[in-house]
Design a protein around this motif. Sequence first.
Motif: not given
Length: 288
Positions: A34-36, A155-156, A179-184, A187-192
């Motif tokens: 999970d992202w959380r 991505m922005q 949207l909440d999951s994608l926001q998280r 924030s944790q990505s190395v590439s988007a």
Amino acid sequence: MINLNLQVRRAVAQDHRQIASLIFHESNTHRHLDWRSALEWLGSQNYWVLDEHGTPAAAFACPEDPPDVAWIRLFTHRSHLPAPEAWSALWETAQSEIFARNPQAQVAAIVVKQWFQELLLSSGFELKQNIILLQRTVELPVLPYSLNGFNIRDMQIADLPIVAKIDLMAFGSFWHNTLDSLQRAFSQSVSATVAEDVSGIIGYQISTGNPFGAHLARLAVQPEAQGRGVGTALVGHLIHHMKGQSARSISVNTQADNSASLALYAKTGFVRTGEHFPVFVHTGAGVR
């Protein structure tokens, strides 16, 4: 029949420390990818503990995200409690409340450990599909890809609402990242990155880091734009980026029955590792 000293109740903020202890010290712990973290879901509606003399002896969480799909984010219990006893007490409460409140809900779990699969099967969960893991080394050559009327850019944050819409269109409600999951995830990505043409964003990828390189956590292309090489270009762009970061490998998960994704990953150099994770679902059929 469970011990009379054990009572199921909703988890509260004050349970944070005890649940954290369960998660990190008990071997029989199921955690959703999970992202959380499981602790971040504390306070959501579908979160219960099995209380023993005022202290949580087991915990169970399956918040609905996306709507109507309650993924089991956590099940854990103290070692002195038999797993079936702890599970039965928590699941009995959970299913009665979830399906009474939302008859359309599905409770789902991605199984990593055999002992948890046995609990699910004993409670009427059914196999939906399998998730398989694929991997490629970054050093492998990348097949040339073309930008057929679109470009790829970073991505922005402002892109995320449309990215969430594309995700729903591409994956459907069961696998949808909100949207909440994608926001998280962002924030944790190395590439988007996103692919866009004159109409706007038509695809995206989000990848996270690991000790070996990266994990392609999400790749989606708007249905109307599929067949134009958008997914291939996003993956190729990612491989080039990670090569520049001195990454050794890139991994990805996909459904075993998703022929389009499997073809794309094979084309871009990914091979199956042999690992698979079954997905089980309970629809509430027969629950009163």
